[in-house]
Motif scaffolding. Structure first.
Motif, PDB file in Angstrom:
ATOM      1  N   GLN A 105       0.807  -1.215   0.000  1.00 53.42           N
ATOM      2  CA  GLN A 105       0.000   0.000   0.000  1.00 53.42           C
ATOM      3  C   GLN A 105       0.842   1.267   0.000  1.00 53.42           C
ATOM      4  N   SER A 106       2.077   1.179   0.470  1.00 54.39           N
ATOM      5  CA  SER A 106       2.842   2.404   0.663  1.00 54.39           C
ATOM      6  C   SER A 106       3.270   3.042  -0.636  1.00 54.39           C
ATOM      7  N   GLY A 107       3.626   2.255  -1.652  1.00 59.04           N
ATOM      8  CA  GLY A 107       4.013   2.809  -2.930  1.00 59.04           C
ATOM      9  C   GLY A 107       5.326   3.556  -2.843  1.00 59.04           C
ATOM     10  N   ALA A 108       5.648   4.300  -3.928  1.00 60.47           N
ATOM     11  CA  ALA A 108       6.899   5.049  -3.990  1.00 60.47           C
ATOM     12  C   ALA A 108       6.964   6.095  -2.892  1.00 60.47           C
ATOM     13  N   TYR A 109       8.148   6.222  -2.287  1.00 60.66           N
ATOM     14  CA  TYR A 109       8.437   7.222  -1.264  1.00 60.66           C
ATOM     15  C   TYR A 109       7.562   7.067  -0.019  1.00 60.66           C
ATOM     16  N   ASN A 110       6.907   5.878   0.143  1.00 60.39           N
ATOM     17  CA  ASN A 110       6.106   5.646   1.355  1.00 60.39           C
ATOM     18  C   ASN A 110       4.994   6.683   1.476  1.00 60.39           C
ATOM     19  N   ARG A 111       4.393   7.056   0.351  1.00 55.79           N
ATOM     20  CA  ARG A 111       3.500   8.208   0.334  1.00 55.79           C
ATOM     21  C   ARG A 111       2.166   7.991   1.040  1.00 55.79           C
ATOM     22  N   CYS A 112       1.799   6.734   1.301  1.00 50.69           N
ATOM     23  CA  CYS A 112       0.499   6.487   1.912  1.00 50.69           C
ATOM     24  C   CYS A 112       0.614   5.948   3.334  1.00 50.69           C
ATOM     25  N   SER A 113       1.727   6.154   3.980  1.00 47.35           N
ATOM     26  CA  SER A 113       1.911   5.634   5.330  1.00 47.35           C
ATOM     27  C   SER A 113       2.404   6.718   6.279  1.00 47.35           C
ATOM     28  N   PRO A 114       1.543   7.697   6.607  1.00 43.86           N
ATOM     29  CA  PRO A 114       1.968   8.772   7.492  1.00 43.86           C
ATOM     30  C   PRO A 114       1.937   8.385   8.949  1.00 43.86           C
ATOM     31  N   VAL A 115       1.291   7.255   9.273  1.00 47.85           N
ATOM     32  CA  VAL A 115       1.149   6.858  10.660  1.00 47.85           C
ATOM     33  C   VAL A 115       2.500   6.444  11.228  1.00 47.85           C
ATOM     34  N   ASP A 116       2.839   7.015  12.356  1.00 51.50           N
ATOM     35  CA  ASP A 116       4.064   6.616  13.057  1.00 51.50           C
ATOM     36  C   ASP A 116       3.749   5.331  13.807  1.00 51.50           C
ATOM     37  N   LEU A 117       4.257   4.227  13.293  1.00 50.91           N
ATOM     38  CA  LEU A 117       3.916   2.919  13.848  1.00 50.91           C
ATOM     39  C   LEU A 117       4.351   2.758  15.297  1.00 50.91           C
ATOM     40  N   ASP A 118       5.302   3.570  15.727  1.00 55.41           N
ATOM     41  CA  ASP A 118       5.801   3.450  17.097  1.00 55.41           C
ATOM     42  C   ASP A 118       5.118   4.418  18.061  1.00 55.41           C
ATOM     43  N   LYS A 119       4.476   5.467  17.529  1.00 58.19           N
ATOM     44  CA  LYS A 119       3.912   6.490  18.397  1.00 58.19           C
ATOM     45  C   LYS A 119       2.394   6.635  18.294  1.00 58.19           C
ATOM     46  N   ASP A 120       1.771   5.975  17.321  1.00 55.52           N
ATOM     47  CA  ASP A 120       0.326   6.091  17.194  1.00 55.52           C
ATOM     48  C   ASP A 120      -0.358   5.459  18.401  1.00 55.52           C
ATOM     49  N   LEU A 121      -1.611   5.813  18.610  1.00 56.24           N
ATOM     50  CA  LEU A 121      -2.349   5.332  19.781  1.00 56.24           C
ATOM     51  C   LEU A 121      -2.649   3.842  19.722  1.00 56.24           C
ATOM     52  N   VAL A 122      -2.613   3.270  18.515  1.00 58.24           N
ATOM     53  CA  VAL A 122      -2.809   1.822  18.366  1.00 58.24           C
ATOM     54  C   VAL A 122      -1.624   1.240  17.610  1.00 58.24           C
ATOM     55  N   ASP A 123      -1.472  -0.055  17.699  1.00 57.81           N
ATOM     56  CA  ASP A 123      -0.401  -0.747  16.984  1.00 57.81           C
ATOM     57  C   ASP A 123      -0.954  -1.252  15.659  1.00 57.81           C
ATOM     58  N   TRP A 124      -0.595  -0.579  14.568  1.00 55.25           N
ATOM     59  CA  TRP A 124      -1.118  -0.907  13.247  1.00 55.25           C
ATOM     60  C   TRP A 124      -0.587  -2.236  12.726  1.00 55.25           C
ATOM     61  N   ARG A 125       0.397  -2.787  13.384  1.00 52.47           N
ATOM     62  CA  ARG A 125       0.925  -4.072  12.950  1.00 52.47           C
ATOM     63  C   ARG A 125       0.116  -5.239  13.500  1.00 52.47           C
ATOM     64  N   LYS A 126      -0.881  -4.916  14.330  1.00 51.26           N
ATOM     65  CA  LYS A 126      -1.751  -5.934  14.901  1.00 51.26           C
ATOM     66  C   LYS A 126      -3.199  -5.609  14.564  1.00 51.26           C
ATOM     67  N   PRO A 127      -4.114  -6.580  14.635  1.00 48.48           N
ATOM     68  CA  PRO A 127      -5.535  -6.303  14.387  1.00 48.48           C
ATOM     69  C   PRO A 127      -6.045  -5.192  15.306  1.00 48.48           C
ATOM     70  N   LEU A 128      -6.868  -4.318  14.771  1.00 52.49           N
ATOM     71  CA  LEU A 128      -7.302  -3.134  15.520  1.00 52.49           C
ATOM     72  C   LEU A 128      -8.570  -3.348  16.343  1.00 52.49           C
ATOM     73  N   ALA A 129      -9.380  -4.351  15.994  1.00 52.52           N
ATOM     74  CA  ALA A 129     -10.699  -4.477  16.619  1.00 52.52           C
ATOM     75  C   ALA A 129     -10.641  -4.485  18.142  1.00 52.52           C
ATOM     76  N   TRP A 130      -9.658  -5.196  18.700  1.00 55.12           N
ATOM     77  CA  TRP A 130      -9.613  -5.333  20.153  1.00 55.12           C
ATOM     78  C   TRP A 130      -8.727  -4.279  20.818  1.00 55.12           C
ATOM     79  N   GLN A 131      -8.196  -3.361  20.031  1.00 54.77           N
ATOM     80  CA  GLN A 131      -7.347  -2.302  20.595  1.00 54.77           C
ATOM     81  C   GLN A 131      -8.114  -0.998  20.838  1.00 54.77           C
ATOM     82  N   VAL A 132      -9.024  -0.663  19.922  1.00 51.29           N
ATOM     83  CA  VAL A 132      -9.626   0.680  19.947  1.00 51.29           C
ATOM     84  C   VAL A 132     -10.434   0.941  21.215  1.00 51.29           C
TER      85      VAL A 132
END
Length: 388
Positions: A129-156
């Motif tokens: 999904q990120s494509g060239a230059y990582n243009r579609c991934s603005p979420v900071d995977l380490d600082k966002d309120l949820v962990d995008w590397r895991k399923p979100l349903a049980w986190q929110v």
């Protein structure tokens, strides 16, 4: 440390003015908005006309002042800086060499990634999904309120009072709700399944109701001595009545169910809201979750049918029901088109698309009509006109 921004000359930017590669400037910041062309509420032609140029004035308006969410959304497509902000003209040769080196490193990294067949599924999806230059991934995977590397349903549900603000800050990236592949697949539906599943039922019930009424044996008993014959010509009226009823149901579901504000302390209601509609506002251009899965929709359709059968005589209730079912199919198709279609400027659909995008990016507590803005008027939820 974050990597230094890529540097581009004005000539480089001016070469990207096509559907296959569309760049714009915001001051000295360069954005590759190719992936956003189909989604742009003003239509891709409007964005293409401004490609290669600074769009700061258009972002500030008039005629349309872009919201903070729209500006945040644009940052997903940031790819670098115009050359004059990257060290002066004398460093151009060095910059070009650096860019070439970065591209070479990027190619090597892609080859390395291809060899890692044991990478987990989420990371592969993010790369796609990120494509060239990582243009579609603005979420900071380490600082966002949820962990995008895991399923979100049980986190929110754990976000509490932060959930409402978080869910209304849209991103252009895929969402994974569940870890179980079968459960996850059940939450995704391609748009064409809506007409494939429901239109045969609409056609059959329309034929059944019309031919039954055409027999001339349908009567409504008013008193023990008085009854009223129902002619087949009344079917179109009953059909449109059902469609009109659906438009009201559509508004009520969107406003009072999908846009309920779950209590900050209630984990389960927050989770339910995210599964029903919050995930759509967080990732509004996820094409696999823009229409109702037939299984979930059948609960709503079945409830509508049972209600009408207990309210009206059998054939009349079915006639109203089939009109409502047709209205639902049109609703889902229009909703998908408002996100991915490119209606002609000035058309009815163009106005609806702009209206719906404003609902997503700026006015989440207004603009609940999808197929029309009719019910927003009596309930005072019309999105206000912009004032400059």
């Amino acid at each position: 440390m974050s990597p230094s921004p890529r540097c581009f000359t004005e000539r480089e930017v001016s070469r990207h003015r096509t559907k296959d590669s569309c760049w714009v400037l915001l001051g000295t910041r360069v954005y590759d908005v190719t992936a956003f062309l189909r989604m742009h509420p003003g239509g891709e032609a409007l964005l293409l006309r401004r490609s290669g140029h600074d769009v700061s004035r258009e972002m500030d308006g008039p005629p349309h002042r872009h919201s903070e969410n729209a500006r945040r959304w644009m940052e997903q497509y940031y790819i670098g800086e115009l050359d004059r902000s990257c060290g002066g003209d004398e460093a151009q040769t060095l910059r070009e060499r650096r860019n070439a080196a970065e591209q070479t490193e990027g190619t090597k990294a892609e080859k390395t990634t291809d060899k890692k067949e044991d990478e987990d599924e989420e990371e592969e999806e993010e790369e796609d999904q990120s494509g060239a230059y990582n243009r579609c991934s603005p979420v900071d995977l380490d600082k966002d309120l949820v962990d995008w590397r895991k399923p979100l349903a049980w986190q929110v549900g754990h976000l509490g009072e932060k959930y409402d603000a978080w869910v209304h800050q849209p991103v252009d990236r895929p969402i994974r709700l569940f870890g179980n592949p079968l459960l996850e697949a059940g939450t995704k539906t391609s748009w064409y399944w809506v007409p494939v599943v429901w239109l045969p039922i609409v056609f059959y019930l329309s034929w059944y109701c019309y031919t039954t009424l055409a027999q001339g044996t349908t009567r409504i008993v008013l008193t023990s001595d008085v009854s009223l014959s129902i002619h087949k010509s009344i079917f179109p009226l009953l059909f449109l009545m059902g469609w009109f009823m659906w438009s009201f149901i559509e508004y009520c579901i969107h406003r009072f169910v999908f846009h309920m504000k779950p209590p900050a302390h209630n984990y389960y209601l927050i989770t339910l809201h995210f599964l029903l509609h919050g995930q759509h506002h967080k990732s509004p251009f996820d094409g696999s979750r823009l229409v109702f899965p037939p299984g979930l929709a059948s609960l709503m359709v079945g409830s509508f049918y049972v209600l009408l059968q207990h309210t009206l005589p059998e054939i009349l209730g079915t006639s109203v029901f089939v009109g409502g079912l047709c209205g639902y199919v049109v609703y889902d198709m229009i909703h998908y088109y408002l996100h991915y279609g490119s209606p002609k400027r000035g058309s009815y659909m163009y106005g609806l698309k702009a209206y719906h995008v404003k609902h997503h990016f700026e006015h989440q507590r207004a603009g609940f009509g999808i197929t029309s803005t009719f019910w927003d008027h009596p309930f005072n939820t019309v999105i206000p006109d912009e004032k400059f």
